[in-house]
Design an enzyme around this catalytic site. Structure first.
Site, mmCIF file in Angstrom:
data_model
loop_
_atom_site.group_PDB
_atom_site.id
_atom_site.type_symbol
_atom_site.label_atom_id
_atom_site.label_comp_id
_atom_site.label_asym_id
_atom_site.label_seq_id
_atom_site.Cartn_x
_atom_site.Cartn_y
_atom_site.Cartn_z
ATOM 1 N N LYS A 109 56.641 25.716 37.270
ATOM 2 C CA LYS A 109 56.761 25.123 38.609
ATOM 3 C C LYS A 109 56.026 26.029 39.598
ATOM 4 C CE LYS A 109 60.149 23.287 41.909
ATOM 5 N NZ LYS A 109 61.547 22.872 42.069
ATOM 6 N N GLY A 122 50.379 22.628 45.591
ATOM 7 C CA GLY A 122 50.787 22.801 44.196
ATOM 8 C C GLY A 122 51.520 24.105 43.919
ATOM 9 N N ASP A 248 63.977 10.771 42.370
ATOM 10 C CA ASP A 248 63.022 11.575 41.581
ATOM 11 C C ASP A 248 63.607 12.937 41.230
ATOM 12 O OD1 ASP A 248 62.459 11.419 44.563
ATOM 13 O OD2 ASP A 248 61.531 13.338 44.099
HETATM 14 P P1 AMP Z 1 60.801 17.868 45.906
HETATM 15 O O1 AMP Z 1 61.306 17.432 47.235
HETATM 16 O O2 AMP Z 1 60.562 19.358 45.807
HETATM 17 O O3 AMP Z 1 61.627 17.353 44.782
HETATM 18 O O4 AMP Z 1 59.329 17.243 45.771
HETATM 19 C C1 AMP Z 1 59.037 15.892 45.995
HETATM 20 C C2 AMP Z 1 57.624 15.614 45.541
HETATM 21 O O5 AMP Z 1 56.687 16.407 46.269
HETATM 22 C C3 AMP Z 1 57.348 15.889 44.078
HETATM 23 O O6 AMP Z 1 56.459 14.920 43.613
HETATM 24 C C4 AMP Z 1 56.727 17.251 44.105
HETATM 25 O O7 AMP Z 1 55.915 17.493 42.977
HETATM 26 C C5 AMP Z 1 55.920 17.203 45.373
HETATM 27 N N1 AMP Z 1 55.690 18.517 45.968
HETATM 28 C C6 AMP Z 1 56.609 19.285 46.614
HETATM 29 N N2 AMP Z 1 56.040 20.432 47.021
HETATM 30 C C7 AMP Z 1 54.750 20.393 46.648
HETATM 31 C C8 AMP Z 1 53.642 21.275 46.784
HETATM 32 N N3 AMP Z 1 53.751 22.450 47.406
HETATM 33 N N4 AMP Z 1 52.451 20.885 46.260
HETATM 34 C C9 AMP Z 1 52.320 19.716 45.638
HETATM 35 N N5 AMP Z 1 53.321 18.839 45.479
HETATM 36 C C10 AMP Z 1 54.525 19.168 45.974
HETATM 37 MG MG MG Z 2 61.660 16.993 42.982
#
Ligand code: AMP
Ligand code: MG
Length: 484
Positions: A109, A122, A248
């Site tokens: 991650k 990312g 998700d």
């Molecule tokens: P989360 O709220 O962390 O569960 O993320 C929600 C979505 O945003 C998921 O598809 C993650 O992969 C994407 N995401 C969150 N932070 C980043 C980041 N820094 N770079 C790319 N994708 C992100």
């Molecule tokens: Mg997530």
């Protein structure tokens, strides 16, 4: 036990058609260094704990050097975020290195952008990586289903959030990272074949007994309903708020997944909102069981192309009683009582006075383990915590009556209760101290100290007693949001 080089991968997810994922390689990080390595999880997946000393450990665990046999991919998924459908999410910063031939999947991650990054970098910051690393292991220590964490690798690479921070990579371990949203994406796209392929894949890997059943899809849904109900009961009983229960972030195996702005209750406040970005309180502590049901309804809807709507409804209908039964049993055990509905008034009555008196949830239950049930006992360490002592006395009279009815023996009950009422939880301020030491002094000893402490949250560990205290005043100023 294997070395990094002799791990054997089977990579079954990567054998699915490419519609489910994108092939990606992790993006190298400058000067990676190993911050923490969890020997328990290493042993779990068959990796020799001494591999922490491998000269390339930080390179492998940051994705800078490919693990032989791994086949890195980013998985596609969608999901309902704060109630609204978002048609494409996916692993935007996670890279699934592959699945070992013992079934454990390894995921990095913060390993750099993927086709699902939607313009973001990312990356993951050290702060949130430490929080997820410690909390997933703390949850495991508490006996709560969760993804696991093998390691943290840090790097001086700057990452831009509200402030400039530095990058880190967490290596997560799970039997599956499939989410409710992994199914939703194909339902909304009208891709019934893909939906079936994914359901068959998950059933074959995780519910092999269902493979040949004519009603395998409703039975699969039923299993997810049950495991989710069980998970919600655990969260409520231990006092854990996830903070971002989007579909998700809901594991198809009923695991705690994607730790962001989570928080454990300090004083008992049912409306506790741990995520500062959650203005409406959609994911407040006391909403979690209902949100679990709402999220399951989204999953059931996504699976309707594979089953009659009546079958989906039947599977969903078992949630309320499954949740209630698990929750009542867990709470009864916290009170040192036998499972069953008889303790419900006692539980609700206690939660009410804990709330009114603003008592610390974890500390109260731990102190209750030493309750003296003899009629003339004062139980001062408990009673003195209350402002309203009369309310406590009334509750205690009822509690004593229950203990009498069950012929409860104090010493026996104390031992049993101390196995279910943790002394140590990952309070925000504990994580924050470890984060500040790591960030400001490159001192990772506190991360490792907490990891060791929280592995055994039910043990007295008398030398660590200070870690069981209520939060200091400054803890109220720690702000946790989705920024990670
Ligand atoms: P989360 O709220 O962390 O569960 O993320 C929600 C979505 O945003 C998921 O598809 C993650 O992969 C994407 N995401 C969150 N932070 C980043 C980041 N820094 N770079 C790319 N994708 C992100
Ligand atoms: Mg997530």
């Amino acid at each position: 036990m294997h070395t990094f080089e002799t791990l054997r991968f089977s990579n079954t997810f990567a054998t699915l058609p490419p519609i489910f994922y994108s092939t990606v390689n992790p993006t190298a990080l400058p000067d990676p260094h190993l911050i923490s390595f969890n020997t328990d999880v290493a042993a779990l997946i068959g990796l020799a704990p001494a591999q922490a000393q491998h000269t390339d450990a930080a390179n492998y665990l940051s994705g800078n050097v490919a693990l032989p046999g791994a086949q890195p991919i980013a998985a596609l998924y969608a999901g309902h975020q704060f109630g609204h459908y978002v048609q494409q999410l996916g692993d935007g910063r996670a890279v699934l290195l592959g699945e070992l031939n013992n079934g454990w999947e390894l995921q990095l991650k913060g390993a750099g952008p993927t086709p699902y990054s939607r313009g973001s970098d990312g990356r993951a910051v050290l702060r949130s990586t430490i929080r997820e690393y410690l909390c997933s292991e703390a949850m495991h220590g508490l006996g709560i289903p969760t993804t696991r964490a093998l390691s943290i690798v840090g790097s001086p690479q700057p990452v831009y959030r509200e402030q400039v921070e530095t990058a880190a990579v967490l290596t997560r371990v799970s039997q599956s990272f499939v989410r409710f949203g992994s199914f939703e994406v194909f339902f909304y796209r009208g891709q019934k074949d893909a939906l079936r392929t994914l359901a068959d894949y998950v059933i074959a890997r995780h519910y092999p007994a269902l493979v040949d059943a004519s009603d395998k899809y409703p039975r699969f849904l039923r299993e997810v309903v049950l495991s989710t109900a069980r998970l919600m009961a655990h969260w409520q009983a231990v006092g854990f708020a996830h903070g971002v229960m989007n579909t998700d972030n809901m594991s198809i195996l009923g695991l705690t997944l994607d730790y962001g702005p989570f928080g454990f209750l300090d004083s008992y406040d049912p409306g506790f909102i741990c995520n500062h970005s959650d203005e409406s309180g959609r994911y407040a502590f006391n909403q979690q069981p209902d949100i679990g049901a709402w999220n399951l309804t989204r999953l059931a809807q996504a699976l309707t192309p594979l089953m009659e709507i009546e079958a989906a409804k039947e599977a969903l209908a078992i949630y309320p009683s499954a949740y209630a039964t698990h929750y009542i049993d867990l709470m009864s055990a916290k009170l040192g009582l036998q499972p069953g509905k008889q303790a419900v008034p006692l539980i609700t009555g206690l939660l009410e006075i804990l709330h009114k008196n603003q008592l610390d949830y974890t500390i109260f239950f731990r102190a209750l383990c030493d309750f003296d049930s003899s009629p003339d006992a004062l139980n001062a360490p408990l009673r003195d915590q209350f402002i309203d002592r009369a309310a406590f006395d009334t509750w205690v009279a009822d509690y004593r009556a229950h203990l009498d009815t069950q012929h409860s023996i104090d010493a026996v009950r104390t031992t049993a209760m101390k196995r279910v009422n943790p002394k140590y939880i990952l309070r925000n301020h504990l994580a924050e101290i470890a984060i500040r030491k790591a960030r400001d002094e490159a001192d990772f000893s506190e991360v490792n100290r907490l990891l060791a402490l929280l592995r055994n949250p039910f043990d007295e560990q008398p030398e660590m007693h200070a870690y069981a205290a209520t939060p200091p005043d400054w803890a109220g100023r720690i702000s946790v949001s989705c920024s990670s």
